[in-house]
Write a protein that holds these residues in place. Sequence first.
Motif, PDB file in Angstrom:
ATOM      1  N   ALA A 192       0.827  -1.211   0.000  1.00  0.00           N
ATOM      2  CA  ALA A 192       0.000   0.000   0.000  1.00  0.00           C
ATOM      3  C   ALA A 192       0.858   1.257   0.000  1.00  0.00           C
ATOM      4  N   LEU A 193       1.944   1.241   0.773  1.00  0.00           N
ATOM      5  CA  LEU A 193       2.829   2.402   0.819  1.00  0.00           C
ATOM      6  C   LEU A 193       3.497   2.641  -0.530  1.00  0.00           C
ATOM      7  N   GLU A 194       3.808   1.566  -1.253  1.00  0.00           N
ATOM      8  CA  GLU A 194       4.388   1.711  -2.586  1.00  0.00           C
ATOM      9  C   GLU A 194       3.392   2.381  -3.534  1.00  0.00           C
ATOM     10  N   ILE A 195       2.108   2.040  -3.392  1.00  0.00           N
ATOM     11  CA  ILE A 195       1.064   2.663  -4.218  1.00  0.00           C
ATOM     12  C   ILE A 195       0.955   4.148  -3.886  1.00  0.00           C
ATOM     13  N   LEU A 196       0.926   4.474  -2.596  1.00  0.00           N
ATOM     14  CA  LEU A 196       0.823   5.874  -2.179  1.00  0.00           C
ATOM     15  C   LEU A 196       2.023   6.678  -2.670  1.00  0.00           C
ATOM     16  N   ALA A 197       3.224   6.086  -2.547  1.00  0.00           N
ATOM     17  CA  ALA A 197       4.440   6.790  -2.974  1.00  0.00           C
ATOM     18  C   ALA A 197       4.417   7.015  -4.483  1.00  0.00           C
ATOM     19  N   GLY A 198       3.954   6.001  -5.230  1.00  0.00           N
ATOM     20  CA  GLY A 198       3.904   6.131  -6.683  1.00  0.00           C
ATOM     21  C   GLY A 198       2.947   7.208  -7.150  1.00  0.00           C
ATOM     22  N   GLU A 199       1.897   7.449  -6.363  1.00  0.00           N
ATOM     23  CA  GLU A 199       0.912   8.470  -6.707  1.00  0.00           C
ATOM     24  C   GLU A 199       1.202   9.811  -6.026  1.00  0.00           C
ATOM     25  N   CYS A 200       2.265   9.856  -5.207  1.00  0.00           N
ATOM     26  CA  CYS A 200       2.627  11.074  -4.446  1.00  0.00           C
ATOM     27  C   CYS A 200       1.465  11.555  -3.580  1.00  0.00           C
ATOM     28  N   ILE A 201       0.805  10.612  -2.905  1.00  0.00           N
ATOM     29  CA  ILE A 201      -0.286  10.954  -1.999  1.00  0.00           C
ATOM     30  C   ILE A 201      -0.005  10.331  -0.636  1.00  0.00           C
ATOM     31  N   LEU A 202      -0.701  10.813   0.379  1.00  0.00           N
ATOM     32  CA  LEU A 202      -0.463  10.346   1.737  1.00  0.00           C
ATOM     33  C   LEU A 202      -1.587   9.487   2.287  1.00  0.00           C
ATOM     34  N   SER A 203      -2.688   9.388   1.551  1.00  0.00           N
ATOM     35  CA  SER A 203      -3.809   8.577   2.026  1.00  0.00           C
ATOM     36  C   SER A 203      -4.647   8.127   0.842  1.00  0.00           C
ATOM     37  N   ALA A 204      -5.454   7.095   1.077  1.00  0.00           N
ATOM     38  CA  ALA A 204      -6.330   6.594   0.010  1.00  0.00           C
ATOM     39  C   ALA A 204      -7.430   5.747   0.636  1.00  0.00           C
ATOM     40  N   PRO A 205      -8.619   5.711  -0.002  1.00  0.00           N
ATOM     41  CA  PRO A 205      -9.692   4.850   0.486  1.00  0.00           C
ATOM     42  C   PRO A 205      -9.299   3.376   0.359  1.00  0.00           C
ATOM     43  N   VAL A 206      -9.693   2.586   1.358  1.00  0.00           N
ATOM     44  CA  VAL A 206      -9.498   1.140   1.318  1.00  0.00           C
ATOM     45  C   VAL A 206     -10.846   0.499   0.987  1.00  0.00           C
ATOM     46  N   VAL A 207     -10.859  -0.405  -0.008  1.00  0.00           N
ATOM     47  CA  VAL A 207     -12.093  -1.062  -0.417  1.00  0.00           C
ATOM     48  C   VAL A 207     -11.963  -2.569  -0.259  1.00  0.00           C
ATOM     49  N   MET A 208     -13.108  -3.220  -0.113  1.00  0.00           N
ATOM     50  CA  MET A 208     -13.124  -4.665   0.069  1.00  0.00           C
ATOM     51  C   MET A 208     -12.518  -5.368  -1.142  1.00  0.00           C
ATOM     52  N   ALA A 209     -11.548  -6.263  -0.870  1.00  0.00           N
ATOM     53  CA  ALA A 209     -10.909  -7.020  -1.950  1.00  0.00           C
ATOM     54  C   ALA A 209     -11.883  -8.051  -2.517  1.00  0.00           C
ATOM     55  N   LYS A 210     -11.713  -8.352  -3.790  1.00  0.00           N
ATOM     56  CA  LYS A 210     -12.575  -9.336  -4.433  1.00  0.00           C
ATOM     57  C   LYS A 210     -12.225 -10.732  -3.935  1.00  0.00           C
ATOM     58  N   SER A 211     -13.244 -11.437  -3.457  1.00  0.00           N
ATOM     59  CA  SER A 211     -13.064 -12.810  -2.989  1.00  0.00           C
ATOM     60  C   SER A 211     -14.391 -13.529  -3.156  1.00  0.00           C
ATOM     61  N   GLU A 212     -14.377 -14.824  -2.927  1.00  0.00           N
ATOM     62  CA  GLU A 212     -15.616 -15.599  -3.050  1.00  0.00           C
ATOM     63  C   GLU A 212     -16.666 -15.073  -2.090  1.00  0.00           C
ATOM     64  N   ASP A 213     -16.247 -14.781  -0.854  1.00  0.00           N
ATOM     65  CA  ASP A 213     -17.185 -14.276   0.149  1.00  0.00           C
ATOM     66  C   ASP A 213     -17.720 -12.890  -0.220  1.00  0.00           C
ATOM     67  N   SER A 214     -16.814 -11.968  -0.606  1.00  0.00           N
ATOM     68  CA  SER A 214     -17.259 -10.597  -0.897  1.00  0.00           C
ATOM     69  C   SER A 214     -18.203 -10.562  -2.098  1.00  0.00           C
ATOM     70  N   VAL A 215     -17.939 -11.418  -3.092  1.00  0.00           N
ATOM     71  CA  VAL A 215     -18.800 -11.466  -4.270  1.00  0.00           C
ATOM     72  C   VAL A 215     -20.166 -12.032  -3.906  1.00  0.00           C
ATOM     73  N   SER A 216     -20.180 -13.116  -3.097  1.00  0.00           N
ATOM     74  CA  SER A 216     -21.451 -13.739  -2.728  1.00  0.00           C
ATOM     75  C   SER A 216     -22.305 -12.816  -1.872  1.00  0.00           C
ATOM     76  N   LEU A 217     -21.662 -11.964  -1.080  1.00  0.00           N
ATOM     77  CA  LEU A 217     -22.395 -11.018  -0.242  1.00  0.00           C
ATOM     78  C   LEU A 217     -22.690  -9.703  -0.956  1.00  0.00           C
ATOM     79  N   GLY A 218     -22.198  -9.558  -2.185  1.00  0.00           N
ATOM     80  CA  GLY A 218     -22.395  -8.310  -2.917  1.00  0.00           C
ATOM     81  C   GLY A 218     -21.583  -7.174  -2.342  1.00  0.00           C
TER      82      GLY A 218
END
Length: 359
Positions: free
Chosen positions: A37-63
């Motif tokens: 995550a820190l590598e992503i923030l550094a690459g975008e030159c930002i200090l924060s970002a929203p965290v979203v639910m990762a795609k998985s069997e459970d997350s997809v089944s629950l929508g």
Amino acid sequence: MEPATQIDLSISVREFVALTGPREPVVITSDQTVEAALEILAGECILSAPVVMAKSEDSVSLGMDGWYLGTLDVQQLLLHLVRQVREKKQGGEMDAEMLHAAVDQLFSTKLTSMYGNDSGIAFPAWLDKSLKELIEEGFLTGVPGPNQLAHRVVICDHQCQVETLISQSDIVRFVAEHPSCLEPGVLDKSLEELNYLLLGKAKDGGSPREVVAVNQKVTAIEAFELMESSGVSGIAILGEEGQLVGNLSASDLRGIGRGEFGLLMSVEDFVLVNKDEVGCFALSPTDTLGCLLRDFSEKRVHRLYVVDNQQAPLAVVTLTDVMRFLAHSGVPVSYTHLRAHETPEHLVCRLLLEKKKKK
């Protein structure tokens, strides 16, 4: 031809987004490690970002695939590390080995347990609220918990998918570009006349609230420990004569990586890792509110210091202070809508997440 609509704090959030342009936020999935995550923030030159639910069997089944969970903030991670190190050393001396071990542990942690709540959350109905309501109910009271303030408001659709976000900096830049958002003449008032923006001094109008500061020779980890224990997001760096020479905040953490972050360096050297000089931006008590807003807007900083003739800090004004000032300025608005964290959609998000955790 009809005259253009007056632009002030009574415009809707929808109009604000149309005028400033919608932001395409960088999002990070919950299955990422802190290091990734820190590598992503550094690459975008930002200090924060929203965290979203990762795609998985459970997350997809629950929508719930892609649902907004919270915000990852670099400073939040560092303060987590500071608390971890404090527990490990138990009053003893801190060394590089201890710091390396704590950093490695932090970097291997999955974001599932690391995102925070320093962002307000809003749903489509909020687009019809006024900009002033967004300031009052989104930034100043939009985060549940004691003394919690939002540095940004994340706007989601009815399926909890992130659509855009609005930061305190966005609001301040907009107000700086549209003086009609403020009462006539207030931009020409000095910070001293405004009691250091009505915030740099205590609520009872007494002496200025204490500016949290450290000497430039203390270690960076000691400075961050003071920042954490004081509950502030930035501290002043002082020279040997007590003069303001710099500022330490989350912006000094861009591009951090494994190792001890250089936290055993002097705070002066630590700041120089990502800057050409230690200095920070300051104003005098006779500078105007217009100068303050212009500096916030053009220099893209989160705090400005008010200093005396010897450059000693008298007060610090933050973007949150400006939000409070704006909440007590300008046009009156109605309060007919639910607050962001009380909307039915957010309750659904929370209840489903709790249900998932129990499985």
